[in-house]
Design a protein around this motif. Structure first.
Motif, PDB file in Angstrom:
ATOM      1  N   LEU A  73       3.205  -4.914 -11.467  1.00  0.00           N
ATOM      2  CA  LEU A  73       3.745  -3.552 -11.499  1.00  0.00           C
ATOM      3  C   LEU A  73       2.687  -2.527 -11.114  1.00  0.00           C
ATOM      4  O   LEU A  73       2.966  -1.582 -10.361  1.00  0.00           O
ATOM      5  CB  LEU A  73       4.290  -3.244 -12.897  1.00  0.00           C
ATOM      6  N   VAL A  74       1.473  -2.698 -11.621  1.00  0.00           N
ATOM      7  CA  VAL A  74       0.393  -1.755 -11.295  1.00  0.00           C
ATOM      8  C   VAL A  74       0.115  -1.755  -9.797  1.00  0.00           C
ATOM      9  O   VAL A  74       0.039  -0.702  -9.151  1.00  0.00           O
ATOM     10  CB  VAL A  74      -0.885  -2.112 -12.083  1.00  0.00           C
ATOM     11  N   VAL A  75      -0.008  -2.956  -9.221  1.00  0.00           N
ATOM     12  CA  VAL A  75      -0.262  -3.068  -7.781  1.00  0.00           C
ATOM     13  C   VAL A  75       0.901  -2.481  -6.981  1.00  0.00           C
ATOM     14  O   VAL A  75       0.695  -1.767  -5.988  1.00  0.00           O
ATOM     15  CB  VAL A  75      -0.502  -4.542  -7.393  1.00  0.00           C
ATOM     16  N   SER A  76       2.123  -2.754  -7.416  1.00  0.00           N
ATOM     17  CA  SER A  76       3.305  -2.259  -6.701  1.00  0.00           C
ATOM     18  C   SER A  76       3.377  -0.739  -6.724  1.00  0.00           C
ATOM     19  O   SER A  76       3.644  -0.107  -5.707  1.00  0.00           O
ATOM     20  CB  SER A  76       4.575  -2.861  -7.316  1.00  0.00           C
ATOM     21  N   ILE A  77       3.137  -0.146  -7.894  1.00  0.00           N
ATOM     22  CA  ILE A  77       3.206   1.312  -8.019  1.00  0.00           C
ATOM     23  C   ILE A  77       2.132   1.984  -7.176  1.00  0.00           C
ATOM     24  O   ILE A  77       2.392   2.945  -6.444  1.00  0.00           O
ATOM     25  CB  ILE A  77       3.086   1.729  -9.497  1.00  0.00           C
ATOM     26  N   VAL A  78       0.909   1.469  -7.263  1.00  0.00           N
ATOM     27  CA  VAL A  78      -0.187   2.046  -6.482  1.00  0.00           C
ATOM     28  C   VAL A  78       0.090   1.910  -4.982  1.00  0.00           C
ATOM     29  O   VAL A  78      -0.086   2.861  -4.205  1.00  0.00           O
ATOM     30  CB  VAL A  78      -1.526   1.367  -6.845  1.00  0.00           C
ATOM     31  N   SER A  79       0.558   0.740  -4.557  1.00  0.00           N
ATOM     32  CA  SER A  79       0.861   0.513  -3.143  1.00  0.00           C
ATOM     33  C   SER A  79       1.991   1.416  -2.683  1.00  0.00           C
ATOM     34  O   SER A  79       1.943   1.977  -1.583  1.00  0.00           O
ATOM     35  CB  SER A  79       1.241  -0.956  -2.923  1.00  0.00           C
ATOM     36  N   TYR A  80       3.021   1.571  -3.523  1.00  0.00           N
ATOM     37  CA  TYR A  80       4.157   2.427  -3.175  1.00  0.00           C
ATOM     38  C   TYR A  80       3.712   3.872  -2.998  1.00  0.00           C
ATOM     39  O   TYR A  80       4.089   4.546  -2.028  1.00  0.00           O
ATOM     40  CB  TYR A  80       5.214   2.325  -4.275  1.00  0.00           C
ATOM     41  N   GLN A  81       2.905   4.357  -3.920  1.00  0.00           N
ATOM     42  CA  GLN A  81       2.446   5.748  -3.828  1.00  0.00           C
ATOM     43  C   GLN A  81       1.563   5.968  -2.602  1.00  0.00           C
ATOM     44  O   GLN A  81       1.677   6.991  -1.910  1.00  0.00           O
ATOM     45  CB  GLN A  81       1.694   6.129  -5.107  1.00  0.00           C
TER      46      GLN A  81
END
Length: 427
Positions: A27-35
């Motif tokens: 989730l952390v990687v996904s959120i950072v990548s999405y932003q």
């Protein structure tokens, strides 16, 4: 065994642990990548819109700059100056007609004398039209030109040519004195076509607004010369229009006609001697189209997360069961042993630490069986010895009774003998 909920048990705890250990980093990687992707796409879109707005600005300003140069050059043509000076207006009209035929941009080119009287035109039908104002000395463009300025009139609907046009006017001078004004009307449809062709994707489009915030060109023709952003009910749109009126390059994220748009605007820079009309050239695109790749990415990330959750959950349940089931068997086994049942054996095939624990429990129960067996053997021997002792005691008891009886008989005999002795002695 004590009853508990699934998540209170070992399987539930292991499932939660595995899910947290796998999902939190994901989730952390996904959120950072999405932003980061969203920010990158936003910057890329702004740069793209800026480039496209700059392109339409350059095209239109170059076109207007050329027409500006035309009117300046025509105002100094000796044949035209002489015709106006000598009031040979028929010759002037012929000259203007030849000029219009050489260009496709003009609706009409007109000449006015120093008093503002309409004296010559490239189109004789317009010159003879009784509905056309014969004297236009009160018009701003005429006054500016008579003052010696080459003037560009803003976009307007011309009652003379019955069309939306932009006007160019220049003074006709002879011997340093202004003897008349030459004024052309370029069809605004030329610029409108440029604007309509400047598009990108499904929603990307260009438009132009003047310094008052009035829309002067837009793919939706019902907005042209009718909608004023400075008078919008949306405060953000009004603030945006006010910034444009200052001639600033600007970016805005606004809602227009119910559509969320990102708009990039560049001010008019002019072309050559033409310094620009103070317009703002804008390129807009709907947020839905801009962020469609991000939405697709977000959907993909959600699918990946859900698939990951399913895989991790299955694996966690398998691992948890491989650990918990032997322990559950061990608990049941231990409870049976505690209840005194030493006949069972713990069936666990694991070769890990859990298997070692099961083997140790089995060994413990086997030891208990041996100890209990020995205790039972010892108890049997003690019982046999007790029975023999009991039998010996009974025999001793019977012998004692026999001796007591014999003693009683001997005592009686002694009494009788004593009596007999006393009798003999009395005699």
């Amino acid at each position: 065994m004590k009853k508990r909920t699934f998540f209170q048990g070992l399987q539930g705890k292991l499932l939660l642990y595995f899910l947290l250990m796998s999902l939190v980093p994901l989730l952390v990687v996904s959120i950072v990548s999405y932003q980061k992707a969203q920010k990158s796409l936003q910057n890329t879109t702004r740069d793209m819109l800026l480039d496209m707005a700059s392109v339409i600005e350059a095209k239109v300003e170059t076109k207007l700059g050329d027409r500006f140069d035309d009117i300046k050059a025509w105002a100094t043509m000796p044949d035209l100056v002489e015709a106006v000076k000598t009031k040979k207006y028929a010759a002037a009209s012929e000259k203007l007609s030849a000029l219009v035929k050489a260009y496709d941009d003009y609706k009409v080119v007109m000449v006015f004398d120093a008093d503002g009287n309409f004296v010559a035109a490239s189109d004789q039908a317009i010159l003879k039209d009784s509905t056309v104002d014969r004297n236009q000395s009160n018009r701003e463009w005429f006054k500016k030109a008579m003052a010696g300025e080459v003037f560009v009139e803003d976009v307007n609907y011309s009652s003379t040519v019955k069309d939306t046009v932009i006007g160019f006017s220049a003074p006709i001078k002879s011997g340093g004195a202004t003897v008349g004004v030459i004024s052309s009307r370029m069809s605004w449809g030329i610029v409108q076509k440029m604007v309509e062709e400047q598009k990108d994707g499904a929603t990307g489009h260009a438009f132009i607004i003047n310094r008052e915030g009035l829309v002067i060109s837009h793919p939706k023709k019902d907005k042209v010369l009718k909608e004023n952003l400075a008078k919008s009910s949306d405060p953000l749109m009004v603030a945006f229009a006010q910034k444009l009126a200052k001639g600033e390059e600007a970016f805005a994220d606004v809602t227009w006609d119910g559509v969320d748009l990102e708009i990039q605007v560049v001010p008019a820079k002019g072309s050559g001697d033409f310094t620009g009309g103070g317009w703002a050239y804008a390129m807009a695109m709907a947020d839905d189209e801009i962020y469609a790749p991000i939405l697709a990415l977000r959907f993909m990330v959600m699918v990946i997360i859900l698939v990951t959750v399913a895989i991790v959950a299955v694996l966690a349940v398998i691992v948890a069961r491989s650990l918990a089931n032997p322990m559950i068997k061990g608990v049941v086994f231990a409870q049976a042993v505690a209840a005194g049942d030493l006949s069972q054996t713990l069936e666990v095939r694991a070769k890990d630490e859990v298997g070692d624990l099961a083997n140790a429990l089995n060994a413990m129960v086997e030891s208990l069986r041996n100890i209990v067996g020995k205790i039972r053997d010892s108890s049997g021997q003690v019982a046999s010895a007790s029975e023999e002792i009991s039998a010996g005691s009974a025999q001793l008891n019977r012998a004692a009774h026999s001796q007591a009886s014999a003693a009683e008989e001997t005592s009686a005999t002694m009494v009788q003998m004593a009596a007999s002795i006393q009798t003999v002695a009395g005699n």
